[in-house]
Design an enzyme around this catalytic site. Structure first.
Site, PDB file in Angstrom:
ATOM      1  N   ASP A  62      -7.407  31.026  56.350  1.00 26.83           N
ATOM      2  CA  ASP A  62      -6.929  32.030  57.270  1.00 26.83           C
ATOM      3  C   ASP A  62      -6.241  31.295  58.409  1.00 26.83           C
ATOM      4  OD1 ASP A  62      -6.532  34.128  58.907  1.00 26.83           O
ATOM      5  OD2 ASP A  62      -8.616  34.331  59.546  1.00 26.83           O
ATOM      6  N   THR A  96      -0.624  33.587  59.184  1.00 27.69           N
ATOM      7  CA  THR A  96       0.051  32.394  58.676  1.00 27.69           C
ATOM      8  C   THR A  96       1.560  32.581  58.705  1.00 27.69           C
ATOM      9  OG1 THR A  96      -1.812  32.209  57.170  1.00 27.69           O
ATOM     10  CG2 THR A  96       0.011  30.737  56.811  1.00 27.69           C
ATOM     11  N   ASP A 395      -9.803  40.703  57.811  1.00 28.99           N
ATOM     12  CA  ASP A 395      -8.369  40.882  57.557  1.00 28.99           C
ATOM     13  C   ASP A 395      -8.125  42.157  56.772  1.00 28.99           C
ATOM     14  OD1 ASP A 395      -7.744  38.673  58.861  1.00 28.99           O
ATOM     15  OD2 ASP A 395      -6.772  37.606  57.234  1.00 28.99           O
TER      16      ASP A 395
END
Length: 558
Positions: A62, A96, A395
């Site tokens: 992550d 990301t 998430d």
């Protein structure tokens, strides 16, 4: 003029870098950060293992979790890390991609800085590109029906497909959707608000298999009843009373001394205390509860009265847990027992039960009718696995929440970025003046995402990118992208690889704005000291520490 001594404006200890050198350094730093987590993008991503200060390990891919753990000295790199944090707080996913995109934006800007373009020109071109990109997103976005579970599953899955738990199929996606739909509150006009932090609790219990994880229709917490032998540990359809006050004798605020002359007075005092508690309990028992939960203490006497009446009691519960129970079973948290009303009793729970998991007792209040809060119970082999699953679940829940808030979809697998890129390339011919080139470069920078995807799959990057660009050439078939698992070029609608609109637009905005901000920096001044106390002597020339005397106390000026 040549013979004059140079004018010193700043102290010797100040370092000042300015101009092109700073731009170079900032871009290098941003690219370095982007390179750290570039390999964690996409379903075939690598994991990073980080050792934190206390020697524990974190294994994750992550983006945000990785950057959170790294210590970074360069100021520009620090602001890159902030990016991924804001992204995580704002939409919860795409941490990301933000960094990769921002790094790429700065990378393409480098060529222009070398040709001594003015940074503001580049920034202006970038902002223009951003506006056009968002317009493209609006154009290709496709509305989704929030109640269509299959569509929601596809969406959440494509977000977790890139994570470690992607291998468990629909498991985590199911958990996330269940949890968010449970805790959602309708605001009217088709809007739903989901407060993940407050009303969805994730309990990690090591042991068992990941497949045993579930979303409880209610709450669980790590407590046992106060008197295990006497009180019932399983109650069907319990009446629950939640208190925010101690059920014990009120003592004075500060220390009070009472002087007693006669021995009987002592007896009277004790009886007063008992009487007080008896009344308290009577007020509570008037409502025939089966379960009394308080955030504060319960005295022994109160426990006796309650257990005599067959009421189970739990004490010293966390405030947050209490709020969750209130939302799950429909009770109202009461501050004074005198003020209890029938409407404050929670009756919506179907079962109260205490189970022993591992060697700890957990209280479950489950089978609630229409609960507005829930607990996600995660089981797994080890602490590390559980932590990673929890991060992925966060998430996934964020993604589910975003869709509930803004039900629009975009293609995943780099298709969105390619469409944006193709459209911007077309538009760039109509941009006039110097801004045209940076605008084109920004269009190319969007291709960083599909390119990274291709790299992480181990494909032939150049060939794949050319094919993709050909498909997207005129901004048509917007849904063709790269399947990150197999590396085929496919229509994302068929593969159900979707991204939520809010994540994508936030990613683009954050990345480009950050790139502009870093480009605008043209001066870095470091070595600014705190003001010295008057009378302290001026600092000597800065000493250069060798490793030998690094342990020496001189280093620590405070």
């Amino acid at each position: 003029m040549a013979l004059h001594a140079p004018v010193l404006v700043m102290k010797d200890s100040m370092k000042r870098e300015s101009g092109a050198k700073v731009h170079q350094a900032n871009i290098q730093a941003a690219k370095a950060v982007a390179d750290i987590i570039r390999t964690t993008l996409g379903p075939r991503s690598m994991l990073k293992m980080l050792l934190d200060a206390s020697g524990g390990i974190v294994v994750t891919n992550d983006g945000n979790a990785i950057l959170r753990e790294i210590d970074i000295a360069h100021p520009a790199a620090k602001s890159m890390i902030e990016l991924s944090r804001t992204q995580d707080e704002e939409v919860g996913d795409g941490t990301t991609s933000v960094i990769v995109l921002a790094g790429e934006m700065l990378h393409v800007a480098q060529a222009f800085i070398d040709k001594s373009y003015h940074p503001t020109v580049i920034c202006r071109a970038y902002t223009k590109a951003l506006d056009d990109a968002i317009a493209v997103l609006d154009k290709i976005a496709m509305p989704v029906d929030v109640n269509d579970r299959a569509a929601m599953l596809g969406l959440v899955k494509s977000s977790i497909g890139t994570k470690f738990t992607g291998q468990f199929g629909d498991l985590i996606a199911d958990l996330a959707i269940d949890a968010t739909t449970t805790a959602g509150v309708d605001l009217g006009q088709g809007m739903r608000e989901v407060d993940i932090k407050k009303y969805i609790k994730v309990e990690k219990v090591p042991g068992g298999q990941i497949e045993d994880s579930e979303v409880l229709k209610g709450v669980m917490f790590n407590k046992d009843v106060v008197a295990p032998g006497k009180m019932r540990r399983k109650i069907v359809n319990p009446r629950i009373i939640l208190l925010d006050c101690p059920v014990e004798y009120k003592k004075g605020e500060n220390q009070t001394n009472a002087e007693l002359m006669k021995e009987e007075d002592w007896q009277v005092l004790l009886e007063m205390e008992e009487e007080y508690i008896k009344n308290l309990c009577a007020q509570i028992l008037k409502f025939k509860p089966d379960l009394v939960i308080t955030e504060k203490g319960l005295s022994d006497l109160a426990i006796h009265y309650l257990s005599k009446a067959g009421v189970s009691a739990i004490r010293r519960l966390r405030k947050t847990d209490n709020n969750r129970i209130a939302r799950a079973c429909g009770a109202v948290i009461v501050n004074r027992p005198e003020e209890l009303q029938e409407s404050d009793v929670g009756t919506r729970a179907g079962l109260f039960e205490i189970k022993k998991i591992g060697d700890e007792f957990f209280a479950f209040i489950v089978d609630c009718k229409d609960p507005k809060a829930c607990t996600v119970l995660l089981r797994g082999a080890s602490k590390d696995v559980l932590n990673e699953v929890e991060r992925n679940l966060q998430d996934a829940m964020s993604v589910a929440r975003n869709i509930l808030k803004n039900p629009k979809l975009l293609p995943g697998g780099g298709a969105t970025e390619l469409t944006v890129s193709a459209t911007l390339k077309q538009k760039s011919s109509s941009v006039e003046g110097v801004e045209k080139w940076p605008y084109e470069a920004a269009a190319l920078a969007f291709e960083a995402i599909p390119r990274t995807l291709a790299q992480n799959c181990g494909l032939n990057v150049i060939r794949t990118m050319t094919q993709l660009q050909g498909k997207h050439a005129n901004g048509e078939n917007a849904w063709v992208g790269l399947d990150g698992r197999s590396g085929d070029i496919v229509d994302m609608k068929e593969r159900k690889v979707w991204d939520s609109y809010s994540v994508k637009s936030q990613t683009f905005k954050t990345a480009i704005e950050a790139a502009c901000m870093l480009l605008r920096i043209d001066d870095i001044v470091s070595g600014i000291k705190k003001k010295q106390a008057p009378g302290a002597s001026a600092p000597k020339q800065p000493q250069i520490e060798t490793e030998g005397d690094a342990d020496n106390e001189q280093m620590i000026p405070e």
